[in-house]
Design an enzyme around this catalytic site. Structure first.
Site, PDB file in Angstrom:
ATOM      1  CE  LYS A 115      -3.670  -2.369   2.549  1.00 35.88           C
ATOM      2  NZ  LYS A 115      -4.635  -2.759   1.570  1.00 35.88           N
ATOM      3  CD  GLU A 199      -5.413   5.087   4.378  1.00 29.41           C
ATOM      4  OE1 GLU A 199      -6.566   4.676   4.619  1.00 29.41           O
ATOM      5  OE2 GLU A 199      -4.791   4.799   3.350  1.00 29.41           O
ATOM      6  CG  HIS A 234     -12.576  -4.001   7.293  1.00 31.32           C
ATOM      7  ND1 HIS A 234     -13.160  -2.759   7.197  1.00 31.32           N
ATOM      8  CD2 HIS A 234     -11.998  -4.046   8.511  1.00 31.32           C
ATOM      9  CE1 HIS A 234     -12.927  -2.095   8.318  1.00 31.32           C
ATOM     10  NE2 HIS A 234     -12.246  -2.859   9.129  1.00 31.32           N
ATOM     11  NE  ARG A 291      -6.962 -10.144  -6.055  1.00 30.95           N
ATOM     12  CZ  ARG A 291      -8.044  -9.586  -5.533  1.00 30.95           C
ATOM     13  NH1 ARG A 291      -9.164  -9.549  -6.217  1.00 30.95           N
ATOM     14  NH2 ARG A 291      -8.021  -9.033  -4.337  1.00 30.95           N
TER      15      ARG A 291
END
Ligand code: ADP
Length: 492
Positions: A115, A199, A234, A291
């Site tokens: 990330k 974040e 999630h 993908r």
């Protein structure tokens, strides 16, 4: 490309094999001992057992997969999703063996698989990122400064995390140090990389992702968005395309950003750029999945594009046969993931035998599955049985068709996520389009499904009501299932 090996199992193996057959390409399935009788094994032209059930001894065995491919003169490997699909080393090994990897180059997989590296790569373009750190956090005082700057709550994320794992929300300053230490330790043991970053925690976000395609001739297009806000742990469970809230203007801006993300890593093939959307207006780049995505069928339904065929064409070096301007959204599509999980018991996997398994049929209904009646859901893999997809000329039609299709899907022997999905897509919040990633926490509790009673459950509810009447010495509950169900609902 004359012969493709599908390095995967279940519904996605079936899905890829189908498109290969359509394109007149010979197919090879590989399977573990647990999947010997699976439909994808019978469907392929050739099939090879590659080891015992554990994925580490079969589907993840890179050398075995390459050896089988060489022995059978395979010239392309499709990795599906999961397993080795986002493993840069595997992509490299395949290419070095003179076989085409149907997916992006190893560098793009590496960059987007991390990330922090992804945030760095997209910094060349004007792509909004969630406010926070763009480097790994190494000490607590630095973390505290950043957190104070953006304001609590914050989210600590593992840079190498995925699949909804490796995230921690921190509500209060005094919890930061402890949570940070735990997050780093967890990241190290789960992903082999302890890097974490911070974040801003967006309180009521929507998860909106864009499908992109990029070829080796410099063409990059997006195939619009998928709304994936209905999640548990999630992880997505209901997806739709298009989103009920994106305006054409916002779609265009986000679509352009998605294409730029693909450009930032010289992307090749089909990929997905994920964003988080705040207040239906501000969007931030989250990550790119390099993908084919589980939920790709909803995009296929609204665009008429077969994404697997496009992946194969791009891998062959052909140019994408349409331009951005050629693409249109027609109608609406919804997908529900049918997992062998018990929504009444915290969505825990419910493994067993499919004693009854009858797929629904009807106008606008598509089932992507990999099981047959009598088969076991193996404990070794993800417990997804199938994906149920509906298409309608409007969103309401797609919802109505999905409701009917769920009613027509007969699965016995294991609990599934279908009752939850039926509840979710008919909930006022979903129907109105006014929902976010906290749908499950906000509107769902297991007792709700109890309210949609079968006859026996209604009788049981009446009995409970009577017992309570006696206990309380009053007789306030009507003697019919409906009233009792409402009573049960009102108590939630
Ligand atoms: P993963 O790689 O594990 O899938 P993502 O970064 O794609 O992780 O995020 C998965 C989900 O976590 C998102 O769909 C969203 O529901 C939630 N999420 C991620 N980042 C944030 C954030 N900054 N604020 C609020 N929720 C977030």
């Amino acid at each position: 490309m004359k012969k493709i090996l599908v390095a995967n199992r279940g519904e996605i193996a079936m899905r890829v094999l189908r498109s290969c057959k359509d394109a007149g390409i010979k197919t090879v399935a590989v399977f573990s001992e647990a999947d010997r009788n699976a439909p994808f094994v019978k469907f392929a032209d050739e099939a090879v057992c590659i080891g015992p059930p554990a994925s580490s001894e079969s589907y993840l065995k890179m050398d075995t997969l390459i050896e089988v491919s060489k022995n059978l003169d395979v010239d392309g490997i499709h990795p599906g999703y999961g397993f080795l699909s986002e493993n840069a080393e595997f992509a490299k090994l395949v290419t070095n063996a003179g076989i085409t990897f149907i997916g992006p180059m190893p560098d793009a997989i590496n960059t987007m698989g991390n990330k922090l590296a992804a945030k760095e790569a997209v910094s060349k373009y004007d792509i909004p990122l969630v406010p926070g750190t763009d480097k790994a956090i190494v000490d607590v005082s630095e973390a505290l400064e950043v957190a104070k700057g953006i304001g609590f709550p914050i989210l600590i994320k593992a840079s190498a995390g995925g699949g909804g794992k490796g995230m921690r929300t921190v509500e209060r300053e005094e919890d930061l140090e402890e949570q940070l230490t735990m997050a780093m330790n967890e990241a190290k043991s789960a992903f082999g990389d302890g890097s974490v970053f911070i974040e801003r925690y967006i309180t009521d976000p929507r998860h909106i992702e864009f499908q992109v395609l990029a070829d080796s001739h410099g063409n990059v297009v997006h195939l619009f968005e998928r709304e994936c806000s209905i999640q548990r742990r999630h992880q997505k469970v209901v997806e739709e395309a298009p989103s009920a809230v994106l305006t054409p203007e916002l779609r265009e801006v986000m679509g352009k950003c998605a294409c730029d993300v693909a450009r930032s890593c010289d992307y090749l093939g089909a990929g997905t750029v994920e964003f988080i959307l705040e207040n239906n207006t501000n969007f931030y780049f989250l990550e790119m999945n390099t993908r084919l995505q589980v939920e790709h069928p909803v995009t296929e339904m609204i665009t008429g594009v077969d994404l697997v065929k496009e992946q194969i064409k791009i891998a062959r070096g052909e140019a994408i046969s349409f331009s951005q301007e050629d693409l249109r959204i027609t109608g609406h599509s919804i997908e529900v993931r049918v997992y062998a999980e018990d929504p009444m018991n915290n969505f825990l996997p419910d493994i067993g035998t499919l004693e009854k398994y009858v797929q629904p049929t009807g106008e606008g209904v598509r089932v992507d599955d990999g099981f047959e009646e009598g088969m076991e859901i193996p404990i070794y893999y993800d417990p997804m049985i199938s994906k149920l997809i509906t298409y309608g000329s409007t969103r309401n039609e797609a919802i109505a068709r999905m409701t009917d299709a769920i009613d027509g899907y007969k699965i016995e022997g294991v609990k599934t996520t279908m009752p939850f999905c039926k509840y979710a897509i008919n909930h006022d919040a979903f129907v109105s389009g006014n929902f976010d990633t906290h749908f499950v926490q906000k509107y769902f509790s297991p007792e709700i499904l109890d309210g949609h009673d079968s006859e026996e459950e209604k009788m049981a509810a009446i009995l409970v009501g009577k017992i309570l009447d006696e206990y309380k010495g009053e007789n306030t509950y009507a003697n019919n299932g409906e009233a009792i169900s409402k009573w049960k609902l009102n108590r939630l």
